[in-house]
Design an enzyme around this catalytic site. Structure first.
Site, PDB file in Angstrom:
ATOM      1  N   CYS A 275      43.979  49.751  41.390  1.00 19.04           N
ATOM      2  CA  CYS A 275      43.348  48.646  40.657  1.00 19.04           C
ATOM      3  C   CYS A 275      42.822  48.992  39.271  1.00 19.04           C
ATOM      4  O   CYS A 275      43.082  48.279  38.310  1.00 19.04           O
ATOM      5  CB  CYS A 275      42.183  48.089  41.465  1.00 19.04           C
ATOM      6  SG  CYS A 275      42.720  47.241  42.930  1.00 19.04           S
ATOM      7  N   ARG A 345      48.217  55.929  45.195  1.00 17.08           N
ATOM      8  CA  ARG A 345      48.612  55.241  43.963  1.00 17.08           C
ATOM      9  C   ARG A 345      47.681  55.632  42.811  1.00 17.08           C
ATOM     10  O   ARG A 345      46.468  55.594  42.952  1.00 17.08           O
ATOM     11  CB  ARG A 345      48.609  53.721  44.184  1.00 17.08           C
ATOM     12  CG  ARG A 345      49.807  53.266  45.027  1.00 17.08           C
ATOM     13  CD  ARG A 345      49.758  51.802  45.342  1.00 17.08           C
ATOM     14  NE  ARG A 345      48.613  51.465  46.182  1.00 17.08           N
ATOM     15  CZ  ARG A 345      48.252  50.238  46.497  1.00 17.08           C
ATOM     16  NH1 ARG A 345      48.941  49.217  46.040  1.00 17.08           N
ATOM     17  NH2 ARG A 345      47.220  50.020  47.274  1.00 17.08           N
TER      18      ARG A 345
END
Ligand code: UDX
Length: 458
Positions: A275, A345
């Site tokens: 994010c 990620r």
């Protein structure tokens, strides 16, 4: 308990899966279906090995699955049979064309909107759960309401603020639920329908509403503020290393100011996760688009400091290890972007590994949950990488340990035993300030914490 509802979620990822499991668990009279185009992912959600690791998730899913929680690949039936549709598909950073590397790639979102339009036989509430650029809802409304067959779609924004690793707790006891809607009669009614779902377990005063654009923007801004705190303390960590100050002591003193607060002030190798970087770049792109260059530069510097912190870590390693890493074995403790998740990620560990390989080091990657993802991330990496789950074995014969993820298990290892099996002089670079540095030093390690003077035997 409010009246029974039929809920669909399109996108069975880190947000969609756990959020729907929580709704199904808290609202036994609702029927909740999660669909995804990826059959393997759905098969995993239907198996004993869920596609994501999240503390508490297994039990939540096991209790509701087959009762009022279903995972399926039949998107068409899902859309036809449900009136409330959450959309939680991924919105990665665009890799091509205008805005490449900055803007969000909305192709999956738009495809999903078109599918909803194609298969709907009755009016529906469509809820943006993915983090999206401001005004996406407007585009959605335009696509969804492009037909004149009496079917109408109300689009709501309902950003998810859960953090990985604590997702179940965050879903159960959220700081707030935010619902953005149009201020029309229809919009307000749709908003109340969604609020009713959460009201099954969230106190009403924590369910806040706003206009739809504020809601979309709030998610980007919340992540930008959190990331900014990390970049601020990481910038200070660089200064502390020069000024012989201790970043932990500075963070404690600063964080006790109730206006500042103590959370998110841990200096680290840098923030990762799906994010923060994506959302800030998205914000930067938005600002530039509106001609707000100074505002864009301000937020972009948060990402620049994060990149700087990771490169600084490598340079510190190089400097400490006599300016060459070639042929040396470096063990990484942790590959996940943070503890208690298998997610890698944007993990700083990816950058660190690649940089170490450029320096011709050999890298031994260790992580209790993330090795599967690490192998995928490093698939094309040129150089010698091996994967060893056990951190003690991973460190055997290594010249240095770089601690990159704050897994609790690293606190409880027999460092004396580990030291004995390593090449000498042995180094520890603690990218999370997790270990007892004095103890490591006493055992014989040369210790390089973040934002504190090193403890060396030279
Ligand atoms: C974040 C937001 O917290 C969440 O509200 C949003 O919905 C999604 O993005 P998440 O990415 O799961 O959640 O992780 P978070 O706990 O916020 O940590 C992000 C990164 O910052 C991690 O790499 C973490 O290790 C790092 N971090 C966090 C620090 O380096 N120092 C800190 O003090 C806190």
């Amino acid at each position: 308990m409010t009246s029974a509802k039929k809920i669909l979620c399109i996108g069975a990822g880190y947000v969609g899966g756990p959020t729907m499991a929580m709704i199904a668990s808290k609202c036994p009279r609702y029927r909740v279906t999660v669909v995804d185009i990826d059959p393997e992912r759905i098969a995993a959600w239907n198996s004993d090995e869920l596609p994501i690791y999240e503390p508490g998730l297994d039990q939540l899913v096991a209790a509701a699955r087959g009762r009022n929680l279903f995972f399926s690949t039949d998107i068409e039936a899902g859309i036809r049979e449900n009136d409330i549709i959450f959309v939680s598909v991924n919105t990665p950073t665009k890799a091509f064309g205008l805005g490449a590397g900055m803007a969000a790639d909305l192709q999956y979102w738009e495809k999903t909107a078109r599918q909803i339009l194609a298969f709907s036989e009755s009016s529906k509430i469509v809820i943006e759960k993915s983090t999206l650029p401001v005004k996406t809802a407007l585009a959605m409304e335009r696509i969804l309401n492009s037909r004149t067959n009496g079917v109408f779609f109300d689009v709501l924004s309902n950003p998810e603020f859960l953090a990985e690793g604590t997702a179940i707790h965050d879903l159960e006891q959220p700081d707030r639920i935010l619902i953005g809607s149009r201020e029309t009669e229809r919009g307000l009614k749709a908003r109340e329908t969604l609020a009713e779902i959460y009201a099954n377990w969230v106190p009403r005063e924590k369910i806040i509403t706003s206009n739809i654009w504020s809601s979309e923007l709030s998610k980007l801004v919340a992540n930008a503020f959190l990331a900014q705190r990390i970049s601020s303390i990481n910038a200070v960590s660089a200064l502390c290393e020069k000024a012989e100050a201790d970043v932990t002591e500075v963070a404690r003193a600063v964080g006790m100011d109730s206006r500042i607060g103590a959370k998110f002030l841990n200096a680290s190798i840098g923030f990762g996760g799906s994010c923060f970087k994506k959302d800030i770049l998205n914000l930067v792109y938005l600002c530039r688009n509106y001609g707000l260059e100074e505002v864009a530069d301000y937020w972009e510097s948060v990402v620049k400091i994060n990149d700087y912190q990771q490169e600084r870590f490598i340079r510190n390693m190089l400097g400490a290890m006599f300016n060459t890493l070639a042929g040396k074995r470096i063990c990484l403790w942790g590959f996940a972007f943070k503890a208690n998740t298998s997610d890698t990620r944007e993990s700083p560990a990816i950058f660190v590994t690649r940089r170490l390989l450029v320096e011709r080091a050999e890298v031994v990657v260790s992580d209790p949950k993330a090795l599967k993802n690490a192998r995928i991330d490093l698939a094309g990496a040129a150089g010698r990488v091996s994967y060893v789950e056990d951190p003690v074995r991973a460190a055997e014969g290594c010249h240095a340990i770089a601690l990159l993820t704050e897994w609790d298990l690293y606190r409880h290892l027999d460092l004396r035993k580990i030291f004995k099996t390593m090449e000498k002089p042995a180094f520890i670079f603690d990218g999370r300030n997790l270990l007892d540095h004095r103890r490591c030093f006493d055992i014989g390690f040369n210790v390089y914490p973040l934002g504190k003077p090193p403890l060396t035997h030279f």
